[in-house]
Design a protein around this motif. Structure first.
Motif, short mmCIF file in Angstrom:
data_model
loop_
_atom_site.label_atom_id
_atom_site.label_comp_id
_atom_site.label_asym_id
_atom_site.label_seq_id
_atom_site.Cartn_x
_atom_site.Cartn_y
_atom_site.Cartn_z
N ILE A 45 2.70 -6.77 -8.36
CA ILE A 45 1.99 -5.56 -7.93
C ILE A 45 0.48 -5.79 -8.06
CG2 ILE A 45 1.66 -3.08 -8.29
CD1 ILE A 45 4.47 -3.81 -7.36
N ASN A 46 -0.23 -5.58 -6.97
CA ASN A 46 -1.68 -5.77 -6.96
C ASN A 46 -2.39 -4.59 -7.64
OD1 ASN A 46 -2.26 -8.29 -5.80
ND2 ASN A 46 -1.92 -7.49 -3.73
N PRO A 47 -3.57 -4.82 -8.22
CA PRO A 47 -4.33 -3.73 -8.83
C PRO A 47 -4.60 -2.61 -7.84
CG PRO A 47 -5.31 -5.84 -9.38
CD PRO A 47 -4.26 -6.11 -8.34
N GLN A 48 -4.61 -1.40 -8.35
CA GLN A 48 -4.87 -0.22 -7.53
C GLN A 48 -6.37 0.08 -7.60
OE1 GLN A 48 -1.81 1.23 -6.37
NE2 GLN A 48 -3.04 2.24 -4.82
N VAL A 49 -7.07 -0.07 -6.50
CA VAL A 49 -8.51 0.17 -6.49
C VAL A 49 -8.77 1.67 -6.44
CG1 VAL A 49 -10.67 -0.23 -5.27
CG2 VAL A 49 -8.92 -2.01 -5.32
N ASP A 50 -9.56 2.14 -7.39
CA ASP A 50 -9.94 3.55 -7.46
C ASP A 50 -11.19 3.72 -6.60
OD1 ASP A 50 -10.48 6.15 -8.03
OD2 ASP A 50 -10.73 5.88 -10.18
N THR A 51 -10.99 4.05 -5.33
CA THR A 51 -12.12 4.11 -4.39
C THR A 51 -13.11 5.20 -4.76
OG1 THR A 51 -10.77 5.52 -2.95
CG2 THR A 51 -10.76 3.17 -2.49
N ASP A 105 1.38 4.97 -4.40
CA ASP A 105 0.61 3.85 -4.92
C ASP A 105 1.37 2.54 -4.68
OD1 ASP A 105 2.62 3.71 -6.87
OD2 ASP A 105 1.47 4.92 -8.28
N HIS A 106 0.79 1.43 -5.10
CA HIS A 106 1.40 0.12 -4.84
C HIS A 106 2.79 0.00 -5.45
CE1 HIS A 106 -2.76 -1.96 -4.11
NE2 HIS A 106 -2.39 -1.18 -3.13
N LEU A 107 2.95 0.51 -6.65
CA LEU A 107 4.25 0.44 -7.32
C LEU A 107 5.30 1.21 -6.53
CD1 LEU A 107 6.00 -0.28 -9.80
CD2 LEU A 107 5.09 1.76 -10.92
N THR A 108 4.95 2.40 -6.10
CA THR A 108 5.87 3.23 -5.33
C THR A 108 6.22 2.57 -4.01
OG1 THR A 108 4.86 5.19 -6.33
CG2 THR A 108 6.26 5.54 -4.40
N GLN A 109 5.24 1.95 -3.37
CA GLN A 109 5.50 1.28 -2.09
C GLN A 109 6.50 0.14 -2.24
OE1 GLN A 109 1.97 0.51 0.53
NE2 GLN A 109 0.85 1.57 -1.08
#
Length: 492
Positions: free
Chosen positions: A213-219, A74-78
Protein backbone atom coordinates in the motif's frame (compact mmCIF):
# COMPACT_ATOMS: atom_id res chain seq x y z
CA UNK A 1 -6.12 -14.61 -3.25
CA UNK A 2 -8.91 -14.59 -5.74
CA UNK A 3 -9.71 -18.20 -5.39
CA UNK A 4 -11.51 -17.75 -8.09
CA UNK A 5 7.07 20.17 -8.83
CA UNK A 6 8.23 23.22 -7.56
CA UNK A 7 11.69 22.85 -5.94
CA UNK A 8 10.67 25.08 -3.03
CA UNK A 9 7.54 23.08 -2.26
CA UNK A 10 7.59 20.66 0.68
CA UNK A 11 7.98 17.10 -0.56
CA UNK A 12 6.02 14.54 1.48
CA UNK A 13 8.31 11.78 0.24
CA UNK A 14 11.81 11.81 1.67
CA UNK A 15 14.46 10.67 -0.80
CA UNK A 16 16.45 7.95 0.95
CA UNK A 17 20.00 6.90 0.12
CA UNK A 18 18.72 4.16 -2.16
CA UNK A 19 16.69 6.60 -4.26
CA UNK A 20 19.61 9.02 -4.43
CA UNK A 21 21.81 6.24 -5.77
CA UNK A 22 19.09 5.27 -8.24
CA UNK A 23 19.07 8.82 -9.60
CA UNK A 24 22.87 8.93 -9.79
CA UNK A 25 22.87 5.64 -11.67
CA UNK A 26 20.26 6.98 -14.08
CA UNK A 27 22.36 10.05 -14.68
CA UNK A 28 25.17 7.73 -15.75
CA UNK A 29 22.89 5.91 -18.17
CA UNK A 30 22.73 2.72 -16.12
CA UNK A 31 19.46 0.78 -16.23
CA UNK A 32 18.02 0.50 -12.72
CA UNK A 33 14.71 -0.63 -11.22
CA UNK A 34 12.02 2.00 -10.90
CA UNK A 35 11.83 2.79 -7.17
CA UNK A 36 8.37 4.28 -7.08
CA UNK A 37 5.01 2.96 -8.20
CA UNK A 38 2.05 5.31 -8.48
CA UNK A 39 -1.45 4.37 -7.50
CA UNK A 40 -2.80 2.59 -4.41
CA UNK A 41 -0.15 -0.16 -4.40
CA UNK A 42 3.55 -0.45 -5.20
CA UNK A 43 2.98 -4.12 -6.05
CA UNK A 44 -0.29 -4.16 -7.99
CA UNK A 45 -0.83 -2.30 -11.29
CA UNK A 46 -3.11 0.66 -10.83
CA UNK A 47 -5.14 -0.39 -13.87
CA UNK A 48 -6.14 -3.70 -12.28
CA UNK A 49 -7.40 -1.98 -9.13
CA UNK A 50 -9.28 0.67 -11.11
CA UNK A 51 -10.84 -1.97 -13.35
CA UNK A 52 -12.08 -3.92 -10.33
CA UNK A 53 -13.58 -0.81 -8.72
CA UNK A 54 -15.58 -0.09 -11.88
CA UNK A 55 -17.61 -3.26 -11.39
CA UNK A 56 -19.59 -1.68 -8.55
CA UNK A 57 -18.08 1.73 -7.75
CA UNK A 58 -21.14 3.03 -5.90
CA UNK A 59 -21.10 0.21 -3.36
CA UNK A 60 -17.40 0.75 -2.62
CA UNK A 61 -17.89 4.50 -2.24
CA UNK A 62 -20.88 4.09 0.06
CA UNK A 63 -19.02 1.56 2.18
CA UNK A 64 -16.03 3.84 2.53
CA UNK A 65 -18.12 6.89 3.38
CA UNK A 66 -20.08 4.92 5.97
CA UNK A 67 -17.35 2.88 7.64
CA UNK A 68 -13.80 3.91 6.74
CA UNK A 69 -11.98 6.16 9.27
CA UNK A 70 -10.86 8.37 6.39
CA UNK A 71 -14.41 8.73 5.10
CA UNK A 72 -13.33 8.16 1.52
CA UNK A 73 -11.91 5.47 -0.71
CA UNK A 74 -8.29 5.52 0.45
CA UNK A 75 -5.53 3.28 -0.92
CA UNK A 76 -6.22 0.52 1.60
CA UNK A 77 -9.92 0.47 0.76
CA UNK A 78 -9.18 0.41 -2.97
CA UNK A 79 -6.93 -2.63 -2.69
CA UNK A 80 -9.35 -4.47 -0.39
CA UNK A 81 -12.03 -3.52 -2.90
CA UNK A 82 -10.69 -6.31 -5.10
CA UNK A 83 -12.84 -8.43 -2.76
CA UNK A 84 -15.95 -6.32 -2.05
CA UNK A 85 -17.71 -8.98 0.02
CA UNK A 86 -14.80 -9.09 2.44
CA UNK A 87 -14.38 -5.30 2.35
CA UNK A 88 -17.91 -4.83 3.66
CA UNK A 89 -17.29 -7.17 6.59
CA UNK A 90 -13.92 -5.58 7.36
CA UNK A 91 -15.17 -1.98 7.30
CA UNK A 92 -18.23 -2.86 9.36
CA UNK A 93 -16.17 -4.47 12.14
CA UNK A 94 -13.53 -1.71 12.10
CA UNK A 95 -16.23 0.98 12.28
CA UNK A 96 -17.79 -0.72 15.30
CA UNK A 97 -14.37 -1.08 16.94
CA UNK A 98 -13.42 2.58 16.50
CA UNK A 99 -16.66 4.57 16.44
CA UNK A 100 -19.63 2.78 17.99
CA UNK A 101 -20.53 2.48 21.69
CA UNK A 102 -17.89 0.62 23.63
CA UNK A 103 -15.89 0.61 26.87
CA UNK A 104 -13.16 3.00 25.64
CA UNK A 105 -13.40 6.71 24.70
CA UNK A 106 -13.00 7.41 20.98
CA UNK A 107 -9.69 9.25 21.19
CA UNK A 108 -8.16 6.45 23.29
CA UNK A 109 -9.15 3.93 20.63
CA UNK A 110 -7.32 5.86 17.94
CA UNK A 111 -4.22 6.26 20.08
CA UNK A 112 -4.15 2.52 20.79
CA UNK A 113 -4.37 2.01 17.02
CA UNK A 114 -1.35 4.31 16.62
CA UNK A 115 0.58 2.35 19.26
CA UNK A 116 -0.19 -0.91 17.49
CA UNK A 117 0.73 0.30 13.99
CA UNK A 118 3.93 1.91 15.25
CA UNK A 119 5.24 -1.46 16.46
CA UNK A 120 5.68 -2.29 12.77
CA UNK A 121 6.70 1.22 11.69
CA UNK A 122 3.49 1.44 9.64
CA UNK A 123 3.39 5.15 8.80
CA UNK A 124 0.33 4.65 6.60
CA UNK A 125 -1.87 3.56 9.52
CA UNK A 126 -0.26 5.90 12.04
CA UNK A 127 -0.93 8.95 9.88
CA UNK A 128 -4.51 7.82 9.28
CA UNK A 129 -5.29 7.87 13.00
CA UNK A 130 -3.28 10.98 13.75
CA UNK A 131 -5.65 12.73 11.34
CA UNK A 132 -8.52 11.44 13.48
CA UNK A 133 -6.94 13.15 16.49
CA UNK A 134 -6.81 16.45 14.64
CA UNK A 135 -10.37 15.96 13.48
CA UNK A 136 -11.54 15.44 17.09
CA UNK A 137 -9.26 18.21 18.42
CA UNK A 138 -8.55 16.51 21.76
CA UNK A 139 -5.36 15.50 23.59
CA UNK A 140 -3.12 16.68 20.75
CA UNK A 141 -0.12 16.63 23.09
CA UNK A 142 -0.28 12.83 22.96
CA UNK A 143 1.00 13.02 19.38
CA UNK A 144 4.36 14.25 20.65
CA UNK A 145 5.11 10.80 22.04
CA UNK A 146 4.35 8.25 24.72
CA UNK A 147 5.79 10.38 27.52
CA UNK A 148 2.87 12.79 26.99
CA UNK A 149 0.09 10.21 27.40
CA UNK A 150 -1.53 9.08 30.67
CA UNK A 151 0.24 6.28 32.54
CA UNK A 152 -2.82 4.10 32.09
CA UNK A 153 -2.28 4.03 28.32
CA UNK A 154 1.47 3.62 28.68
CA UNK A 155 0.81 0.51 30.73
CA UNK A 156 -0.41 -1.14 27.51
CA UNK A 157 3.10 -1.10 26.06
CA UNK A 158 4.05 -4.51 27.44
CA UNK A 159 1.02 -6.34 26.10
CA UNK A 160 1.27 -4.36 22.85
CA UNK A 161 4.80 -5.56 22.12
CA UNK A 162 4.07 -9.13 23.20
CA UNK A 163 0.94 -9.34 21.05
CA UNK A 164 2.78 -7.88 18.06
CA UNK A 165 5.88 -10.08 18.22
CA UNK A 166 5.58 -13.01 20.67
CA UNK A 167 1.97 -13.47 21.82
CA UNK A 168 2.70 -16.90 23.32
CA UNK A 169 4.53 -15.13 26.17
CA UNK A 170 1.35 -13.44 27.44
CA UNK A 171 0.29 -14.81 30.83
CA UNK A 172 -2.45 -14.16 33.34
CA UNK A 173 0.10 -12.10 35.30
CA UNK A 174 0.21 -9.57 32.46
CA UNK A 175 -3.57 -9.29 32.70
CA UNK A 176 -3.43 -8.96 36.47
CA UNK A 177 -0.88 -6.15 36.24
CA UNK A 178 -3.25 -4.17 34.04
CA UNK A 179 -6.50 -4.68 35.95
CA UNK A 180 -5.00 -4.30 39.43
CA UNK A 181 -2.83 -1.19 39.19
CA UNK A 182 -4.72 1.18 41.48
CA UNK A 183 -5.68 4.47 39.88
CA UNK A 184 -4.30 3.33 36.52
CA UNK A 185 -6.24 0.05 36.40
CA UNK A 186 -8.26 -1.25 33.45
CA UNK A 187 -11.59 -2.98 33.66
CA UNK A 188 -11.78 -6.34 31.88
CA UNK A 189 -14.20 -4.86 29.34
CA UNK A 190 -11.82 -1.98 28.58
CA UNK A 191 -8.89 -4.37 28.31
CA UNK A 192 -10.70 -6.65 25.87
CA UNK A 193 -11.58 -3.61 23.75
CA UNK A 194 -7.93 -2.51 23.78
CA UNK A 195 -6.64 -6.01 22.97
CA UNK A 196 -8.95 -6.32 19.97
CA UNK A 197 -7.78 -2.93 18.66
CA UNK A 198 -4.11 -3.89 19.12
CA UNK A 199 -4.53 -7.23 17.35
CA UNK A 200 -6.59 -5.63 14.59
CA UNK A 201 -3.94 -3.05 13.74
CA UNK A 202 -0.97 -5.38 14.09
CA UNK A 203 -2.63 -7.63 11.54
CA UNK A 204 -3.70 -4.72 9.36
CA UNK A 205 -0.06 -3.56 9.21
CA UNK A 206 0.71 -6.99 7.75
CA UNK A 207 -1.86 -6.38 5.03
CA UNK A 208 -0.56 -2.86 4.32
CA UNK A 209 3.02 -4.01 3.83
CA UNK A 210 2.10 -7.31 2.19
CA UNK A 211 0.00 -5.54 -0.44
CA UNK A 212 2.50 -2.71 -0.97
CA UNK A 213 0.00 0.00 0.00
CA UNK A 214 1.44 3.35 -1.08
CA UNK A 215 1.49 6.34 1.31
CA UNK A 216 -1.65 8.45 1.30
CA UNK A 217 -0.75 12.02 0.37
CA UNK A 218 -2.65 14.59 2.42
CA UNK A 219 -3.19 17.17 -0.31
CA UNK A 220 -4.82 19.61 2.07
CA UNK A 221 -2.03 19.13 4.65
CA UNK A 222 -4.60 19.89 7.32
CA UNK A 223 -2.50 18.97 10.31
CA UNK A 224 1.15 18.98 9.29
CA UNK A 225 1.60 15.38 10.47
CA UNK A 226 2.28 14.03 7.01
CA UNK A 227 5.25 16.31 6.47
CA UNK A 228 6.65 15.32 9.86
CA UNK A 229 5.97 11.61 10.02
CA UNK A 230 6.04 10.48 6.42
CA UNK A 231 8.94 12.69 5.40
CA UNK A 232 11.43 9.85 5.94
CA UNK A 233 9.19 7.21 4.39
CA UNK A 234 10.48 6.09 1.02
CA UNK A 235 8.30 4.12 -1.34
CA UNK A 236 11.26 2.14 -2.60
CA UNK A 237 11.15 0.31 0.75
CA UNK A 238 7.99 -1.33 -0.54
CA UNK A 239 8.71 -1.44 -4.24
CA UNK A 240 12.11 -3.08 -4.10
CA UNK A 241 14.47 -5.18 -2.04
CA UNK A 242 16.01 -3.81 1.16
CA UNK A 243 19.38 -4.87 -0.19
CA UNK A 244 18.97 -2.78 -3.34
CA UNK A 245 21.31 -0.16 -1.88
CA UNK A 246 24.03 -2.76 -1.63
CA UNK A 247 23.26 -4.18 -5.08
CA UNK A 248 23.31 -0.84 -6.86
CA UNK A 249 26.61 0.23 -5.38
CA UNK A 250 28.42 -2.59 -7.14
CA UNK A 251 26.24 -3.26 -10.17
CA UNK A 252 27.25 -3.14 -13.79
CA UNK A 253 24.77 -2.37 -16.60
CA UNK A 254 24.47 -6.10 -17.20
CA UNK A 255 23.86 -7.01 -13.54
CA UNK A 256 21.40 -4.12 -13.13
CA UNK A 257 19.35 -5.50 -15.99
CA UNK A 258 19.16 -8.77 -14.10
CA UNK A 259 17.86 -7.27 -10.86
CA UNK A 260 14.26 -7.87 -11.87
CA UNK A 261 14.84 -11.45 -12.99
CA UNK A 262 13.75 -13.97 -10.37
CA UNK A 263 13.50 -17.71 -10.85
CA UNK A 264 13.68 -19.26 -14.31
CA UNK A 265 11.33 -22.15 -13.59
CA UNK A 266 8.35 -22.23 -15.90
CA UNK A 267 5.53 -20.70 -13.85
CA UNK A 268 2.92 -22.52 -15.91
CA UNK A 269 4.50 -25.81 -14.87
CA UNK A 270 4.43 -24.64 -11.24
CA UNK A 271 0.70 -24.03 -11.49
CA UNK A 272 0.03 -27.42 -13.03
CA UNK A 273 2.18 -29.11 -10.40
CA UNK A 274 0.21 -27.38 -7.63
CA UNK A 275 -3.06 -28.52 -9.18
CA UNK A 276 -1.75 -32.11 -9.35
CA UNK A 277 -0.65 -32.04 -5.71
CA UNK A 278 -4.05 -30.78 -4.60
CA UNK A 279 -5.76 -33.56 -6.52
CA UNK A 280 -3.40 -36.22 -5.14
CA UNK A 281 -3.79 -35.01 -1.55
CA UNK A 282 -7.56 -35.10 -1.86
CA UNK A 283 -7.44 -38.68 -3.11
CA UNK A 284 -5.05 -39.76 -0.34
CA UNK A 285 -7.24 -38.07 2.27
CA UNK A 286 -10.26 -40.05 1.05
CA UNK A 287 -8.36 -43.34 0.94
CA UNK A 288 -6.33 -43.29 4.14
CA UNK A 289 -6.56 -40.91 7.08
CA UNK A 290 -3.40 -40.39 9.16
CA UNK A 291 -3.42 -41.37 12.84
CA UNK A 292 -3.43 -38.75 15.61
CA UNK A 293 0.16 -39.66 16.48
CA UNK A 294 1.28 -39.19 12.89
CA UNK A 295 -0.54 -35.86 12.60
CA UNK A 296 1.11 -34.63 15.81
CA UNK A 297 4.50 -35.65 14.44
CA UNK A 298 3.85 -33.80 11.18
CA UNK A 299 2.89 -30.66 13.10
CA UNK A 300 6.12 -30.73 15.11
CA UNK A 301 8.11 -31.27 11.92
CA UNK A 302 6.44 -28.32 10.19
CA UNK A 303 6.88 -26.12 13.25
CA UNK A 304 10.61 -26.87 13.38
CA UNK A 305 11.03 -26.46 9.63
CA UNK A 306 9.52 -22.98 9.92
CA UNK A 307 12.73 -22.03 11.75
CA UNK A 308 14.56 -22.42 8.45
CA UNK A 309 12.16 -20.09 6.67
CA UNK A 310 12.93 -16.40 6.94
CA UNK A 311 14.19 -13.35 5.18
CA UNK A 312 17.80 -14.53 5.30
CA UNK A 313 20.33 -12.05 6.59
CA UNK A 314 17.55 -9.57 7.26
CA UNK A 315 16.78 -11.47 10.47
CA UNK A 316 19.97 -10.11 12.04
CA UNK A 317 19.80 -6.71 10.43
CA UNK A 318 18.88 -3.63 12.46
CA UNK A 319 15.93 -1.89 10.86
CA UNK A 320 16.28 1.86 10.28
CA UNK A 321 14.91 4.22 12.91
CA UNK A 322 11.32 5.08 12.13
CA UNK A 323 9.71 8.49 12.34
CA UNK A 324 6.91 6.90 14.38
CA UNK A 325 9.35 5.70 17.04
CA UNK A 326 8.05 8.20 19.62
CA UNK A 327 5.02 5.89 19.89
CA UNK A 328 7.16 2.82 20.64
CA UNK A 329 8.87 1.61 23.80
CA UNK A 330 11.54 -1.11 23.68
CA UNK A 331 11.87 -0.78 19.91
CA UNK A 332 14.51 -3.53 19.72
CA UNK A 333 11.99 -6.13 20.92
CA UNK A 334 10.87 -8.09 17.87
CA UNK A 335 9.68 -11.43 16.58
CA UNK A 336 11.43 -14.63 17.60
CA UNK A 337 10.46 -18.07 16.38
CA UNK A 338 8.04 -19.92 18.62
CA UNK A 339 10.26 -23.01 18.41
CA UNK A 340 13.73 -21.68 19.23
CA UNK A 341 16.77 -23.81 18.47
CA UNK A 342 18.26 -25.46 21.54
CA UNK A 343 15.89 -23.79 24.00
CA UNK A 344 13.01 -24.85 26.19
CA UNK A 345 10.06 -23.75 24.10
CA UNK A 346 6.54 -22.81 25.24
CA UNK A 347 4.13 -25.74 25.04
CA UNK A 348 2.09 -26.10 21.88
CA UNK A 349 -1.24 -24.25 22.01
CA UNK A 350 -3.79 -26.97 21.26
CA UNK A 351 -6.89 -25.53 19.61
CA UNK A 352 -9.04 -28.24 21.15
CA UNK A 353 -8.16 -26.82 24.59
CA UNK A 354 -8.90 -23.19 23.70
CA UNK A 355 -10.39 -22.30 20.33
CA UNK A 356 -11.96 -19.18 18.90
CA UNK A 357 -15.25 -20.97 18.19
CA UNK A 358 -15.68 -22.59 21.60
CA UNK A 359 -13.94 -20.17 23.96
CA UNK A 360 -12.60 -16.89 22.55
CA UNK A 361 -15.80 -15.90 20.76
CA UNK A 362 -18.02 -16.18 23.82
CA UNK A 363 -15.56 -14.39 26.13
CA UNK A 364 -14.97 -11.40 23.87
CA UNK A 365 -18.66 -11.13 23.06
CA UNK A 366 -19.57 -11.17 26.76
CA UNK A 367 -17.11 -8.45 27.75
CA UNK A 368 -17.51 -6.29 24.64
CA UNK A 369 -21.00 -6.74 23.28
CA UNK A 370 -21.39 -7.83 19.63
CA UNK A 371 -17.71 -7.50 18.65
CA UNK A 372 -17.41 -11.29 18.73
CA UNK A 373 -20.15 -11.60 16.13
CA UNK A 374 -18.47 -9.07 13.85
CA UNK A 375 -15.04 -10.65 14.20
CA UNK A 376 -16.44 -14.10 13.60
CA UNK A 377 -18.13 -12.90 10.42
CA UNK A 378 -14.85 -11.34 9.24
CA UNK A 379 -12.84 -14.49 9.95
CA UNK A 380 -15.36 -16.67 8.16
CA UNK A 381 -15.67 -14.32 5.19
CA UNK A 382 -11.90 -14.35 4.56
CA UNK A 383 -11.61 -18.12 4.99
CA UNK A 384 -14.70 -19.04 2.95
CA UNK A 385 -14.16 -16.48 0.20
CA UNK A 386 -13.81 -18.20 -3.17
CA UNK A 387 -14.55 -17.62 -6.82
CA UNK A 388 -13.73 -21.26 -7.66
CA UNK A 389 -10.77 -20.07 -9.73
CA UNK A 390 -7.05 -20.69 -9.53
CA UNK A 391 -5.13 -18.53 -12.01
CA UNK A 392 -6.38 -19.70 -15.42
CA UNK A 393 -8.29 -22.70 -14.04
CA UNK A 394 -12.00 -22.53 -13.29
CA UNK A 395 -14.35 -24.69 -11.22
CA UNK A 396 -11.61 -25.41 -8.66
CA UNK A 397 -12.26 -26.21 -4.99
CA UNK A 398 -9.56 -24.21 -3.21
CA UNK A 399 -10.62 -25.10 0.35
CA UNK A 400 -7.50 -27.20 0.91
CA UNK A 401 -5.18 -24.40 -0.19
CA UNK A 402 -6.95 -21.74 1.88
CA UNK A 403 -6.80 -23.88 5.00
CA UNK A 404 -3.09 -24.60 4.47
CA UNK A 405 -2.36 -20.85 4.35
CA UNK A 406 -4.37 -20.11 7.49
CA UNK A 407 -3.03 -23.08 9.48
CA UNK A 408 0.58 -22.41 8.49
CA UNK A 409 0.38 -19.00 10.16
CA UNK A 410 -1.03 -20.59 13.31
CA UNK A 411 1.66 -23.27 13.17
CA UNK A 412 4.37 -20.59 13.25
CA UNK A 413 2.60 -19.21 16.33
CA UNK A 414 2.61 -22.64 17.98
CA UNK A 415 -1.12 -23.31 17.53
CA UNK A 416 -2.07 -26.85 16.49
CA UNK A 417 -5.37 -28.25 15.19
CA UNK A 418 -5.68 -31.95 15.98
CA UNK A 419 -7.88 -32.61 12.96
CA UNK A 420 -5.46 -31.09 10.42
CA UNK A 421 -2.74 -32.97 8.56
CA UNK A 422 0.24 -30.58 8.51
CA UNK A 423 1.87 -32.72 5.85
CA UNK A 424 -0.39 -30.82 3.44
CA UNK A 425 1.41 -27.55 4.19
CA UNK A 426 4.70 -28.78 2.72
CA UNK A 427 2.88 -30.22 -0.27
CA UNK A 428 0.94 -27.06 -1.08
CA UNK A 429 3.11 -24.11 -0.02
CA UNK A 430 6.37 -23.66 -1.92
CA UNK A 431 9.39 -22.20 -0.16
CA UNK A 432 9.13 -18.74 -1.74
CA UNK A 433 5.53 -18.54 -0.55
CA UNK A 434 6.54 -19.62 2.96
CA UNK A 435 9.20 -16.88 3.04
CA UNK A 436 6.57 -14.35 2.00
CA UNK A 437 4.06 -15.63 4.59
CA UNK A 438 6.56 -15.52 7.43
CA UNK A 439 7.78 -12.06 6.52
CA UNK A 440 4.31 -10.55 6.10
CA UNK A 441 3.06 -12.17 9.29
CA UNK A 442 6.04 -11.83 11.62
CA UNK A 443 8.01 -8.78 10.46
CA UNK A 444 5.82 -7.14 7.78
CA UNK A 445 7.92 -3.95 7.57
CA UNK A 446 10.57 -6.05 5.78
CA UNK A 447 8.27 -7.17 2.96
CA UNK A 448 9.59 -6.35 -0.51
CA UNK A 449 8.28 -6.36 -4.04
CA UNK A 450 10.70 -9.17 -4.84
CA UNK A 451 9.09 -11.41 -2.22
CA UNK A 452 5.63 -10.59 -3.53
CA UNK A 453 6.60 -11.33 -7.12
CA UNK A 454 8.49 -14.53 -6.32
CA UNK A 455 5.52 -16.82 -5.66
CA UNK A 456 2.50 -17.92 -7.72
CA UNK A 457 3.62 -16.01 -10.78
CA UNK A 458 0.66 -17.24 -12.85
CA UNK A 459 -1.92 -16.04 -10.32
CA UNK A 460 -3.91 -12.83 -10.49
CA UNK A 461 -3.06 -9.95 -8.17
CA UNK A 462 -6.51 -10.28 -6.64
CA UNK A 463 -5.62 -13.84 -5.66
CA UNK A 464 -2.48 -12.61 -3.92
CA UNK A 465 -4.55 -9.99 -2.12
CA UNK A 466 -6.77 -12.83 -0.91
CA UNK A 467 -3.62 -14.52 0.43
CA UNK A 468 -2.94 -11.34 2.41
CA UNK A 469 -6.50 -11.30 3.76
CA UNK A 470 -6.05 -14.85 5.02
CA UNK A 471 -2.67 -14.04 6.57
CA UNK A 472 -4.12 -10.95 8.24
CA UNK A 473 -7.08 -12.80 9.75
CA UNK A 474 -4.97 -15.80 10.78
CA UNK A 475 -2.53 -13.50 12.55
CA UNK A 476 -5.26 -11.53 14.29
CA UNK A 477 -7.00 -14.68 15.48
CA UNK A 478 -3.70 -16.12 16.78
CA UNK A 479 -3.01 -12.97 18.81
CA UNK A 480 -6.53 -12.96 20.20
CA UNK A 481 -6.36 -16.64 21.20
CA UNK A 482 -3.26 -16.08 23.32
CA UNK A 483 -4.59 -12.88 24.90
CA UNK A 484 -8.09 -14.21 25.57
CA UNK A 485 -6.71 -17.45 27.02
CA UNK A 486 -4.63 -15.36 29.45
CA UNK A 487 -7.72 -13.31 30.38
CA UNK A 488 -9.72 -16.53 30.93
CA UNK A 489 -6.99 -17.92 33.19
CA UNK A 490 -6.96 -14.67 35.17
CA UNK A 491 -10.73 -14.78 35.59
CA UNK A 492 -10.69 -18.37 36.80
Amino acid sequence: MSFSADSNSPNPFHMCNICQKVIRKKDKGVRVPRPFSSGPSAFIPKEEIVEASQVDPLTEQLLAEAYSPSGHVDHLTQVMGLHPHYLESFLHSQFYLLRMDGPLPLHCRHFIAIMAAARHQCSFLVSLHVREFYRMGVCLDWLKGLQYVPQRLRNLNEINKLLAHRPWLITKEHIQNLVKTGEHSWSLAELVHAVVILAHFHALASFVFGSGINPQVDTQNTNGFQAVYISNYCTCDLASDHHLDRDLSSSSPESSALLCVFQTTDSVSELEALMDRMKRLQEEREEDEASQEEMATRFEKEKKESLLVGSGELEDEVMPTSKVSQFVEDATFGYQDFARRGEDNPPTFRAQDYSWEDHGFSLVNRLYSDIGLLLDDKFRTACDLTYYNMASHEDVDTTMLRRALFNYVHCMYGIRYDDYDYGEVNQLLERSLKVYIKTVTCYPERTTRRMYDSYWRQFRHSEKVHVNLLLMEARMQAELLYALRAITRYMT
